[in-house]
Design a protein around this motif. Sequence first.
Motif, PDB file in Angstrom:
ATOM      1  N   SER A 170       8.911   4.966  -7.788  1.00 56.66           N
ATOM      2  CA  SER A 170       9.729   3.780  -8.058  1.00 56.66           C
ATOM      3  C   SER A 170      10.737   3.609  -6.926  1.00 56.66           C
ATOM      4  CB  SER A 170      10.474   3.945  -9.388  1.00 56.66           C
ATOM      5  OG  SER A 170       9.558   4.110 -10.443  1.00 56.66           O
ATOM      6  N   ILE A 171      11.153   2.375  -6.722  1.00 56.05           N
ATOM      7  CA  ILE A 171      12.172   2.124  -5.709  1.00 56.05           C
ATOM      8  C   ILE A 171      13.476   2.776  -6.177  1.00 56.05           C
ATOM      9  CG2 ILE A 171      13.477   0.368  -4.459  1.00 56.05           C
ATOM     10  CD1 ILE A 171      11.129  -1.552  -4.996  1.00 56.05           C
ATOM     11  N   ARG A 172      13.981   3.688  -5.382  1.00 58.38           N
ATOM     12  CA  ARG A 172      15.183   4.405  -5.788  1.00 58.38           C
ATOM     13  C   ARG A 172      16.395   3.478  -5.737  1.00 58.38           C
ATOM     14  NH1 ARG A 172      13.759   9.842  -2.305  1.00 58.38           N
ATOM     15  NH2 ARG A 172      12.128  10.620  -3.712  1.00 58.38           N
ATOM     16  N   PRO A 173      17.282   3.574  -6.699  1.00 61.59           N
ATOM     17  CA  PRO A 173      18.460   2.701  -6.690  1.00 61.59           C
ATOM     18  C   PRO A 173      19.388   3.055  -5.526  1.00 61.59           C
ATOM     19  CG  PRO A 173      18.631   4.340  -8.432  1.00 61.59           C
ATOM     20  CD  PRO A 173      17.249   4.468  -7.867  1.00 61.59           C
ATOM     21  N   ALA A 174      20.121   2.056  -5.081  1.00 60.52           N
ATOM     22  CA  ALA A 174      21.103   2.252  -4.014  1.00 60.52           C
ATOM     23  C   ALA A 174      22.364   1.481  -4.387  1.00 60.52           C
ATOM     24  CB  ALA A 174      20.559   1.757  -2.681  1.00 60.52           C
ATOM     25  N   VAL A 175      23.491   1.979  -3.928  1.00 56.35           N
ATOM     26  CA  VAL A 175      24.757   1.260  -4.076  1.00 56.35           C
ATOM     27  C   VAL A 175      25.170   0.772  -2.690  1.00 56.35           C
ATOM     28  CG1 VAL A 175      25.450   2.552  -6.118  1.00 56.35           C
ATOM     29  CG2 VAL A 175      26.110   3.384  -3.850  1.00 56.35           C
ATOM     30  N   LEU A 205       1.327 -10.375   3.335  1.00 54.65           N
ATOM     31  CA  LEU A 205       2.505  -9.786   2.709  1.00 54.65           C
ATOM     32  C   LEU A 205       2.088  -8.706   1.714  1.00 54.65           C
ATOM     33  CD1 LEU A 205       5.588  -9.798   2.320  1.00 54.65           C
ATOM     34  CD2 LEU A 205       5.227 -11.411   0.442  1.00 54.65           C
ATOM     35  N   ARG A 206       1.053  -8.962   0.919  1.00 58.60           N
ATOM     36  CA  ARG A 206       0.625  -7.975  -0.065  1.00 58.60           C
ATOM     37  C   ARG A 206       0.122  -6.712   0.620  1.00 58.60           C
ATOM     38  NH1 ARG A 206       2.530  -6.176  -3.769  1.00 58.60           N
ATOM     39  NH2 ARG A 206       3.000  -8.332  -4.370  1.00 58.60           N
ATOM     40  N   GLN A 207      -0.638  -6.862   1.701  1.00 59.53           N
ATOM     41  CA  GLN A 207      -1.130  -5.689   2.428  1.00 59.53           C
ATOM     42  C   GLN A 207       0.031  -4.881   3.020  1.00 59.53           C
ATOM     43  OE1 GLN A 207      -3.726  -7.831   5.089  1.00 59.53           O
ATOM     44  NE2 GLN A 207      -5.571  -7.261   3.956  1.00 59.53           N
ATOM     45  N   PHE A 208       1.022  -5.591   3.530  1.00 59.99           N
ATOM     46  CA  PHE A 208       2.197  -4.907   4.065  1.00 59.99           C
ATOM     47  C   PHE A 208       2.912  -4.119   2.972  1.00 59.99           C
ATOM     48  CE2 PHE A 208       6.842  -5.307   4.112  1.00 59.99           C
ATOM     49  CZ  PHE A 208       7.130  -4.373   5.101  1.00 59.99           C
ATOM     50  N   LEU A 209       3.154  -4.762   1.818  1.00 60.28           N
ATOM     51  CA  LEU A 209       3.863  -4.087   0.732  1.00 60.28           C
ATOM     52  C   LEU A 209       3.064  -2.904   0.187  1.00 60.28           C
ATOM     53  CD1 LEU A 209       5.402  -7.125  -1.177  1.00 60.28           C
ATOM     54  CD2 LEU A 209       6.628  -5.364   0.106  1.00 60.28           C
ATOM     55  N   ASP A 210       1.749  -3.060   0.076  1.00 60.16           N
ATOM     56  CA  ASP A 210       0.923  -1.945  -0.375  1.00 60.16           C
ATOM     57  C   ASP A 210       1.039  -0.768   0.589  1.00 60.16           C
ATOM     58  OD1 ASP A 210       0.036  -3.275  -2.609  1.00 60.16           O
ATOM     59  OD2 ASP A 210      -1.878  -3.905  -1.726  1.00 60.16           O
ATOM     60  N   ARG A 211       1.031  -1.063   1.867  1.00 59.79           N
ATOM     61  CA  ARG A 211       1.114   0.008   2.858  1.00 59.79           C
ATOM     62  C   ARG A 211       2.486   0.693   2.812  1.00 59.79           C
ATOM     63  NH1 ARG A 211      -2.345   1.483   6.637  1.00 59.79           N
ATOM     64  NH2 ARG A 211      -1.671   2.521   8.561  1.00 59.79           N
ATOM     65  N   ALA A 212       3.546  -0.103   2.687  1.00 61.69           N
ATOM     66  CA  ALA A 212       4.891   0.472   2.623  1.00 61.69           C
ATOM     67  C   ALA A 212       5.057   1.336   1.377  1.00 61.69           C
ATOM     68  CB  ALA A 212       5.932  -0.644   2.644  1.00 61.69           C
ATOM     69  N   ARG A 213       4.546   0.874   0.233  1.00 66.19           N
ATOM     70  CA  ARG A 213       4.708   1.635  -1.007  1.00 66.19           C
ATOM     71  C   ARG A 213       3.823   2.886  -0.995  1.00 66.19           C
ATOM     72  NH1 ARG A 213       6.474  -2.614  -4.675  1.00 66.19           N
ATOM     73  NH2 ARG A 213       8.172  -3.610  -3.516  1.00 66.19           N
ATOM     74  N   ASP A 214       2.593   2.779  -0.471  1.00 66.14           N
ATOM     75  CA  ASP A 214       1.752   3.971  -0.346  1.00 66.14           C
ATOM     76  C   ASP A 214       2.348   4.931   0.682  1.00 66.14           C
ATOM     77  OD1 ASP A 214      -0.122   3.198  -2.240  1.00 66.14           O
ATOM     78  OD2 ASP A 214      -1.372   2.152  -0.782  1.00 66.14           O
ATOM     79  N   GLY A 215       2.975   4.375   1.713  1.00 63.01           N
ATOM     80  CA  GLY A 215       3.658   5.219   2.686  1.00 63.01           C
ATOM     81  C   GLY A 215       4.793   6.005   2.047  1.00 63.01           C
ATOM     82  N   HIS A 265      10.301   0.373   5.637  1.00 62.11           N
ATOM     83  CA  HIS A 265      10.393   0.001   4.221  1.00 62.11           C
ATOM     84  C   HIS A 265       9.933   1.134   3.304  1.00 62.11           C
ATOM     85  CE1 HIS A 265      12.009  -4.068   4.248  1.00 62.11           C
ATOM     86  NE2 HIS A 265      11.502  -4.123   5.465  1.00 62.11           N
ATOM     87  N   SER A 266       9.043   1.994   3.777  1.00 63.52           N
ATOM     88  CA  SER A 266       8.732   3.201   3.007  1.00 63.52           C
ATOM     89  C   SER A 266       9.983   4.044   2.824  1.00 63.52           C
ATOM     90  CB  SER A 266       7.663   4.037   3.728  1.00 63.52           C
ATOM     91  OG  SER A 266       6.429   3.377   3.804  1.00 63.52           O
ATOM     92  N   LEU A 267      10.755   4.194   3.889  1.00 64.17           N
ATOM     93  CA  LEU A 267      11.967   5.015   3.842  1.00 64.17           C
ATOM     94  C   LEU A 267      13.056   4.352   3.000  1.00 64.17           C
ATOM     95  CD1 LEU A 267      11.931   6.125   7.578  1.00 64.17           C
ATOM     96  CD2 LEU A 267      11.477   7.586   5.584  1.00 64.17           C
ATOM     97  N   LEU A 268      13.158   3.034   3.064  1.00 62.82           N
ATOM     98  CA  LEU A 268      14.131   2.326   2.229  1.00 62.82           C
ATOM     99  C   LEU A 268      13.806   2.504   0.744  1.00 62.82           C
ATOM    100  CD1 LEU A 268      14.497  -0.985   4.269  1.00 62.82           C
ATOM    101  CD2 LEU A 268      16.227   0.797   4.014  1.00 62.82           C
TER     102      LEU A 268
END
Length: 568
Positions: A177-182, A44-54, A91-94
Motif C-alpha cells: 500500500s502507498i505509505r502515508p506521509a505528512v 499511464l497505466r503501464q507506468f503506474l503498474d511498473r512503479a507499483r511493482d517496482g 515513484h516506487s520510492l515515493l
Amino acid sequence: MHIQPKFAPLPPLPDINVHSYLFDKDLPEYTAQIDSVTGHRRTLRQFLDRARDGAAALSAPSAQGGAGLRAGDEMVGILSHNCLDYVALIHSLLVLTTPFALLSFYSTAYELTHALRLSKATCLFVAPDLVSLAQRCAKEVGLPQDKIYILEGHAKGKRSYHDLVVTARKRKIPRPSIRPAVKDTLAYLVFSSGTTGLPKAVMITHGNLVCALAQYQAVAEAVFAVYPPPTYATPEGIPVSLAFLPFYHTFGLHMFNFRCFLAPTTCVVVPKWNAEHVLRIIPKYKITFISLVPSVVQPFLDAQKRLKSDLSSLVSFGSGAAYLPPRLAEELARIGPNTTGVAEGYGMSETVRSSSVRPALPGGLFRPRVGSAGILLPGMEALVLRDDGTHAGVGEPGELLLKGENIVRGYWQNEKATREAFVEGGWMRTGDRFSVDQDGMFFFEDRAKDILKVSGMQVSPTEIESVLMAQPDKLIKDAAVAGVSGGRTSDEKVPRAWVVLSSAGRKRSKADVVRALDDWTKEHLSKYKWLRGGIQIVDAIPKSPTGKVLRRQLQDEYEKRAKAKAKL
C-alpha cells in the motif's frame, strides 16, 4: 517591501504522500512517456503498474529476489541520464516513503564521493556507462558493491530495476500500500551549491511537493480564466512535452516527474541535450512544449536555421534555472508559426521549483514586462530588504526573502548552513537581489552571494578554490575564483581563477603551473565548473580587513582590461 500574492489563497493542503496526491483519483488512459531514442512507449497505466511493482520489488527481502529496502533506514542514490525507468523508480520510492538522493551524471569521482558520503546513500541505481565510476566511489565510502543496481539497460554482474520488477511479477510479490506521509516526510535530496565549499543537499519533503503542485494548478486556472485551454493537433489531442532537462536537477525533476502528471501529457524523454536530435523529433512526435535553460537557446536557434525543421506543432516554451535575455525570448517566440511565447519565472532548489511566474500568454493578473521574472506564486510571501535590513521601496533593489509551504526546511546534515539561510519568522534568504514594481512584478538585479549560474547549473567559486588549493604539487598558496564575461548569453559569467604562487610554484614556469592547475580542475570538477575564464597568476588576492575576498575588484579589473584589449 512586503509582497503578497495577487492570487486567491491556496486551500488548506493535506498531509498526504505526493504519489497519492497525483494518482489517487479517476485517471484517463493515455501515452504518458516515449523514449526519443528507441521509440518505446508507456501508457499511464503501464507506468503506474511498473512503479507499483517496482515498490514491491524494492521492499521485498533479498531471499524473495527483492532489493530488501528497510522502511525508515535507507537512502537510495540515483546516478543516471534521463530514461523512462528513472521516473518509475522515483515513484516506487515515493510509494515506500523511501528518500532518494539525485546525483549528477556529470560528476567526477571527487564530486560523486562527496555526494555519496554526504547523503549517506545505502544503495545506488546507475546508468550502465556510469557503473565503473559508481563502483570506485562506492568503495571509497564503504558502500557494498552488491548494493549497486542498474537503472535502465544492462551491465555484467549487476541486477537492474527491470530485473527486480520482472522477478516481483513472476513471484507474484504483493504490491505494498502507498505509505502515508505528512508534510515533513522527507521525499528526496537535491544538491545545490552554497557560498562555502562543496554542494549542500537540499531536503525536499512530501509537503513541499504538494504545495508546489497546488501552486502550479492555481496559476494554470488563472491563465485559463483569460485564455481557454488550447487544442492540440497531436495524435491524442493532449500536449506533448520534450523532457531533456536532467532529472537530477530541480527544474527537470519537477517538470517531468511530478507536474506532467497533473493533467494528461505525453513526455518525450531525451537522455541528453542535442539540438539536432531535438529538432528531428519535434515534428516526429508533434511536440507542443519545450522547457529550456538559457544556455541551450542559441544553439537551438542556430540549429533550426540550418535544418529548417517543421515546428508547426510547437505552442510555447518555458525557461528557467537562469536569466533568459529578452532578445533570445523574442526569437524563441517567433520560431514557429503557432508559438505564443516563453513562460519564465524565478526559483531555486530551496523553493522546490518556483517562487514567481510569468506565463507565455500575459493577461489578467499577468502584465507583460520585458525582462520580468513575473509575479509571486500563491501561498507565498516575499520581502525585499536593503543591506541594513530595512524594507526597500518600490523599484528599489534589495535581497529577496521568501516564505511559504513550498520552502524547504533546510540542508541535510548541515545545521550551520540551515541557520544562515533560514532565519527568524520562517523566512529564507535567497542571496539574490530583486526590485519589485508597483504591479508586483519581480526584476532580477544581481546575486548578493557569489554563486555563478553556468548552463543553468549553480557553480560555487569557493568549491573551485578548494579544488585548486588541493592540487598535490602545492603550486599555489592562495586562490580566488569569480565570474567573468564569456558565457553563452550576455549575462552568463564563466569561472576565472586568480592564484598566488607558493615557493614550489615559483620554481616552475608560469605556463607549466597554469597547465597543471587547469588539468587538475578538469579531472576533479564537472565540465560546467571548468575555468573557461582562464587562470591568472597574481602577487596577492585583494581582501577586506576581515579577510573576505574582494571578488568584485578582480572582476572589474578583468573586464576593464578585456574592453581595452577589444578596442585595439
